[in-house]
Design an enzyme around this catalytic site. Sequence first.
Site, PDB file in Angstrom:
ATOM      1  CB  SER A 134     -24.872   6.733 -12.363  1.00 44.45           C
ATOM      2  OG  SER A 134     -24.616   6.008 -11.303  1.00 44.45           O
ATOM      3  CG  ASP A 156      -6.320   2.069  -7.553  1.00 45.75           C
ATOM      4  OD1 ASP A 156      -5.701   1.174  -6.798  1.00 45.75           O
ATOM      5  OD2 ASP A 156      -6.802   3.180  -6.942  1.00 45.75           O
ATOM      6  CB  SER A 213     -16.136   3.135  -6.894  1.00 45.10           C
ATOM      7  OG  SER A 213     -15.603   4.335  -6.410  1.00 45.10           O
ATOM      8  CD  GLU A 267      -3.018  -0.500   0.075  1.00 41.83           C
ATOM      9  OE1 GLU A 267      -3.329   0.050  -1.152  1.00 41.83           O
ATOM     10  OE2 GLU A 267      -3.423  -1.276   0.446  1.00 41.83           O
ATOM     11  CG  HIS A 268      -0.060   4.708   0.489  1.00 41.32           C
ATOM     12  ND1 HIS A 268      -0.570   6.072   0.050  1.00 41.32           N
ATOM     13  CD2 HIS A 268      -1.284   4.514   1.290  1.00 41.32           C
ATOM     14  CE1 HIS A 268      -1.657   6.314   0.393  1.00 41.32           C
ATOM     15  NE2 HIS A 268      -2.325   5.560   1.029  1.00 41.32           N
ATOM     16  CB  THR A 269       4.526   0.181  -2.642  1.00 36.40           C
ATOM     17  OG1 THR A 269       3.163  -0.470  -2.782  1.00 36.40           O
ATOM     18  CG2 THR A 269       4.947  -0.096  -1.207  1.00 36.40           C
TER      19      THR A 269
HETATM   20  C1  GLA Z   1      -5.164   4.921  -4.190  1.00 42.17           C
HETATM   21  C2  GLA Z   1      -4.318   5.021  -5.483  1.00 42.17           C
HETATM   22  C3  GLA Z   1      -3.378   3.945  -5.975  1.00 42.17           C
HETATM   23  C4  GLA Z   1      -2.442   3.729  -4.624  1.00 42.17           C
HETATM   24  C5  GLA Z   1      -3.359   3.392  -3.157  1.00 42.17           C
HETATM   25  C6  GLA Z   1      -2.563   3.005  -2.106  1.00 42.17           C
HETATM   26  O1  GLA Z   1      -5.999   3.669  -4.500  1.00 42.17           O
HETATM   27  O2  GLA Z   1      -5.432   5.111  -6.706  1.00 42.17           O
HETATM   28  O3  GLA Z   1      -2.523   4.518  -6.977  1.00 42.17           O
HETATM   29  O4  GLA Z   1      -1.593   4.574  -4.267  1.00 42.17           O
HETATM   30  O5  GLA Z   1      -4.451   4.496  -3.013  1.00 42.17           O
HETATM   31  O6  GLA Z   1      -1.783   2.031  -2.164  1.00 42.17           O
END
Ligand code: GLA
Length: 387
Positions: free
Chosen positions: A67, A174, A129, A33-35
């Site tokens: 929507s 994502d 989403s 996460e946050h990598t």
């Molecule tokens: C969000 C961002 C991703 C990623 C995560 C954290 O989902 O869209 O690019 O940085 O946060 O891991």
Amino acid sequence: MDLLKLENKFLELFGKKYENRYFAPGRVNLIGEHTDYNGGNVFPCAIDRGTLILVSKREDNKSRLYSMNFEDKGIIEFNNDNLINELEDSWVNYVKGMFKFFIEKGYDITHGFDILVYGDIPNGAGLSSSASLEMVIGTMLKYEFNFNIDTVDIVKIGKLTENKFIGVNSGIMDQFAVAMGQKDKAILLDCNTLIYEMVPVVLKDEYIVIANTNKRRGLADSKYNERRSECEKALEELQTKLNIKSLGELNIEKFEENIDLIGSEIRQRRAKHAVYENQRTLKAKEALIKGKLDIFGKLMNESHISLRDDYEVTGHELDSLVEAAWEFEGTVGSRMTGAGFGGCTVSIVKKNMTDKFIEEVGKKYTEKTGLVADFYIASIGDGARKL
Ligand code: GLA
């Protein structure tokens, strides 16, 4: 929601039958996460929930969208000649961004569409989403116009939309997971090189349980961009001595040897998270392949602690939900997933104890926060596609 209801809604709204359907899933990140924007590894998978669209082409340059998730907004329209972010266009800005960058990359969008959207991923809950909406639109454009475009290029256009149209400096995880996901596989993605590996997720006696804190957050107004700049600054400080392009290139020893180059304690902790989390992700993948789920679970727990203490992106709701999961005997591992500041947690839970997990963890969470969490058992599904 059943298809017939959507078909009828389409007819009612647009006065004709739809021609095609497309689907893109959401994603859950197991660890890493946050990598992604720090040039490290991530380990997400696509889930079985997502965004479905019913589509019919139009003769003119206009698109009209509705929507089922934002019925109060009614039909929102835009024209291919006027693709700018407007507040009142709310969720449709993600669609406009995709159109804009397809056009900028030279893909000839010669007409508009009538589009009905229905999603079953909670919005703003860390299950992507928005990337799901971007990728379902990208997939639609590819097939409707027969564009010769690689999926990874659609992924990159999604990231551009997020970065340059919406204003969130997000990484590539994502969109990549949503577009490239495969059933029962997690994706180990090196965000520096975009080299990836599909890793089977074989859970015999466990479920992946997603729990929504129901504390919502918008990425744009969260501290997301701030974290990103803190890491960029830390990288610059390390670069005064080290020849590296991203934090993801550092192993733990090298990082610890050079940590004093980073001039503030806060930035040291931010960078520490990025470096350690990246290594944890690689270890977690190995553990999963070897069937060592207990190790995988411990790494998930460590990931949460690091996100809580060093990266500071959790908050009372996520911490309460995760701590309640840790206290439950049938939990193998539990952590926040996605950007943080609210949204969802992901846990691995013994199958035969899942009902009890939902009951007990849910109860403790409500006691601590006054909020009611939603739980669901995730299945790992395929990526964006034409139906
Ligand atoms: C969000 C961002 C991703 C990623 C995560 C954290 O989902 O869209 O690019 O940085 O946060 O891991």
